[in-house]
Design an enzyme around this catalytic site. Structure first.
Site, PDB file in Angstrom:
ATOM      1  N   ASN A 147      35.620  35.865  33.452  1.00  0.00           N
ATOM      2  CA  ASN A 147      35.540  35.636  34.900  1.00  0.00           C
ATOM      3  C   ASN A 147      36.247  34.317  35.206  1.00  0.00           C
ATOM      4  OD1 ASN A 147      34.532  36.543  37.514  1.00  0.00           O
ATOM      5  ND2 ASN A 147      33.205  34.751  37.459  1.00  0.00           N
ATOM      6  N   LYS A 148      36.268  33.966  36.463  1.00  0.00           N
ATOM      7  CA  LYS A 148      36.989  32.773  36.923  1.00  0.00           C
ATOM      8  C   LYS A 148      36.665  31.548  36.080  1.00  0.00           C
ATOM      9  CE  LYS A 148      39.459  32.536  39.450  1.00  0.00           C
ATOM     10  NZ  LYS A 148      40.898  32.577  39.051  1.00  0.00           N
ATOM     11  N   ASP A 193      35.966  39.855  35.726  1.00  0.00           N
ATOM     12  CA  ASP A 193      37.322  40.428  35.709  1.00  0.00           C
ATOM     13  C   ASP A 193      37.498  41.414  34.571  1.00  0.00           C
ATOM     14  OD1 ASP A 193      37.532  37.733  37.187  1.00  0.00           O
ATOM     15  OD2 ASP A 193      39.297  38.898  37.783  1.00  0.00           O
ATOM     16  N   ARG A 203      43.432  39.114  45.819  1.00  0.00           N
ATOM     17  CA  ARG A 203      42.938  38.701  44.508  1.00  0.00           C
ATOM     18  C   ARG A 203      41.502  39.221  44.375  1.00  0.00           C
ATOM     19  NH1 ARG A 203      39.048  36.967  46.473  1.00  0.00           N
ATOM     20  NH2 ARG A 203      38.500  36.127  44.448  1.00  0.00           N
ATOM     21  N   ARG A 210      49.303  40.934  37.096  1.00  0.00           N
ATOM     22  CA  ARG A 210      48.326  39.966  36.568  1.00  0.00           C
ATOM     23  C   ARG A 210      47.683  40.595  35.329  1.00  0.00           C
ATOM     24  NH1 ARG A 210      44.430  37.026  40.724  1.00  0.00           N
ATOM     25  NH2 ARG A 210      44.336  35.502  39.030  1.00  0.00           N
TER      26      ARG A 210
HETATM   27  O1  MRU Z   1      41.962  34.641  40.393  1.00  0.00           O
HETATM   28  P1  MRU Z   1      41.114  35.548  41.231  1.00  0.00           P
HETATM   29  O2  MRU Z   1      40.756  34.959  42.564  1.00  0.00           O
HETATM   30  O3  MRU Z   1      41.668  36.941  41.313  1.00  0.00           O
HETATM   31  O4  MRU Z   1      39.765  35.649  40.405  1.00  0.00           O
HETATM   32  C1  MRU Z   1      38.706  36.434  40.880  1.00  0.00           C
HETATM   33  C2  MRU Z   1      37.466  36.237  40.133  1.00  0.00           C
HETATM   34  O5  MRU Z   1      37.404  35.662  39.091  1.00  0.00           O
HETATM   35  C3  MRU Z   1      36.279  36.902  40.656  1.00  0.00           C
HETATM   36  O6  MRU Z   1      35.154  36.137  40.460  1.00  0.00           O
HETATM   37  C4  MRU Z   1      36.188  38.232  39.916  1.00  0.00           C
HETATM   38  O7  MRU Z   1      37.402  38.948  40.044  1.00  0.00           O
HETATM   39  C5  MRU Z   1      35.166  39.094  40.386  1.00  0.00           C
HETATM   40  S1  MRU Z   1      35.674  39.802  41.897  1.00  0.00           S
HETATM   41  C6  MRU Z   1      34.521  40.817  42.467  1.00  0.00           C
END
Ligand code: MRU
Length: 356
Positions: free
Chosen positions: A256-257, A246, A60, A102
């Site tokens: 982002n997350k 993202d 991920r 995804r």
């Molecule tokens: O759901 P995930 O774990 O893939 O989400 C990742 C994130 O949101 C990270 O903060 C983002 O991808 C930046 S990764 C360098």
């Protein structure tokens, strides 16, 4: 097939854990779902397997997803090129499967587009050419991270503390990390910098991955519950919040997350600065602003206690796993091509980062 990889010991003692190991004929994927208790690599030798590894969150993080998908395309070409006259159709079908894994991280589609471009020049050297492209995507991401580390650390001179969210380190990228790369570089210059990490519900990337990665590097880190962030800011212990991305729209709005938007809003209230760190492969120039970013919504069962996950339950869950932070709440966007300060106040936005 799951197995304990022979390089497990290296991973545990190296300062930088590797999310992906390309063997030349297959892809070893560190199963991030079981870290930090178990360090296990799953071995994939076809594109469908790699798509499943992305979907199931074994791998991920936006850049790492893109790199994994690129290797998935290599596996597809290796499987089909000499076996079928319709090999290109089979590879394009695999690319579509990878693209469906995804929806939010644009690095996935960026990497697949790069791989598709190589396919159009296909001749007898296609296996070598496609492999070279994937390895280059991986190497370029690592180099970009190191560059961003230097650029971001310059902004942190004099800072006493930072908070990060989710995992943006080696595990989420080609190595070193985006936001976590900046933190690594900043701590190298100022070992007294206090690093806080939010646990990042519901998958706990902060608790399971970020503080583990930092501890592997000998960097002390303090974990907080996500809901403690406002109180941490109020305490005066942090000057910056540093996150990855993202997908960044052309005006600087940043997906982002989930929880990032809350942090940015709280940062404004408390006079804490907010930094986004991402390679330019995370910028989606086709999107004018963040409204067009597809936000992945994952299954309710990832949030729900098992007792509610039954037919006709009155309790459900809404589980968006990303949110969009408006550019107006961002003080700096750090990329390998440079830093844009106050992106929403620049007449050109982040356009200075577009191509050379
Ligand atoms: O759901 P995930 O774990 O893939 O989400 C990742 C994130 O949101 C990270 O903060 C983002 O991808 C930046 S990764 C360098």
């Amino acid at each position: 097939m799951s197995f304990l990889h022979s390089q497990q010991l290296n991973i545990m003692t190296n300062s930088t854990a590797k999310a992906l190991i390309w063997t030349g004929k297959s892809l070893d994927v560190l199963d991030q779902r079981v870290l930090p208790e178990i360090t296990r690599y799953d071995n994939y030798n076809d594109a469908n397997g790699v798509a499943e590894a992305i979907k199931s969150m074994r791998v991920r993080g936006a850049p790492a997803i893109g790199i994994a998908a690129a290797y998935g395309v290599v596996l597809s070409v290796q499987a089909h090129f000499s076996n079928s006259t319709n090999w290109k159709e089979a590879v394009l079908a695999d690319i579509e499967t990878l693209a469906q894994s995804r929806p939010t991280a644009v690095n996935l589609f960026w990497a697949l587009d790069k791989m598709k471009a190589v396919l159009t020049q296909a001749d007898d050297t296609i296996v070598d050419a496609i492999t070279k492209c994937a390895v280059q995507i991986h190497a370029d991401d690592l180099a970009a991270n190191k560059k961003m580390g230097d650029l971001g650390a310059e902004l942190l001179v004099g800072a006493k503390g930072v908070l990060t969210h989710c995992n943006t380190g080696s595990l989420a990228t080609g190595g070193y990390g985006t936001a976590l790369g900046v933190i690594r570089s900043a701590v190298a210059q100022n070992p007294t910098l206090n690093v806080f990490a939010g646990e990042t519900r519901p998958w706990l990337q902060g608790a399971r991955l970020t503080v583990w990665e930092l501890s592997q590097d000998g960097i002390p880190a303090t974990l907080i519950a996500d809901s403690a962030a406002a109180w941490l800011m109020k305490s005066g212990k942090i000057d910056w919040i540093i996150v990855g991305a993202d997908r960044i729209a052309a005006n600087g709005d940043t997906a982002n997350k989930i929880g990032t938007y809350s942090l940015a809003t709280l940062a404004k209230q408390h006079g804490v600065k907010f930094m986004v760190v991402a390679p330019t492969s995370t910028i989606d120039w086709c999107l004018e602003n963040g409204d067009g970013i597809e936000i992945e919504c994952r299954e309710a069962r990832e949030l729900l206690p098992a007792c509610y996950d039954v037919p006709n339950s009155l309790v459900s869950a809404w589980n968006p796993v990303f949110d969009v932070t408006p550019a107006t709440l961002i003080d700096a966007i750090v990329t390998e091509k440079g830093v844009v300060l106050n992106p929403s106040q620049q007449s050109t936005g982040i356009a200075s980062l577009k191509n050379d």
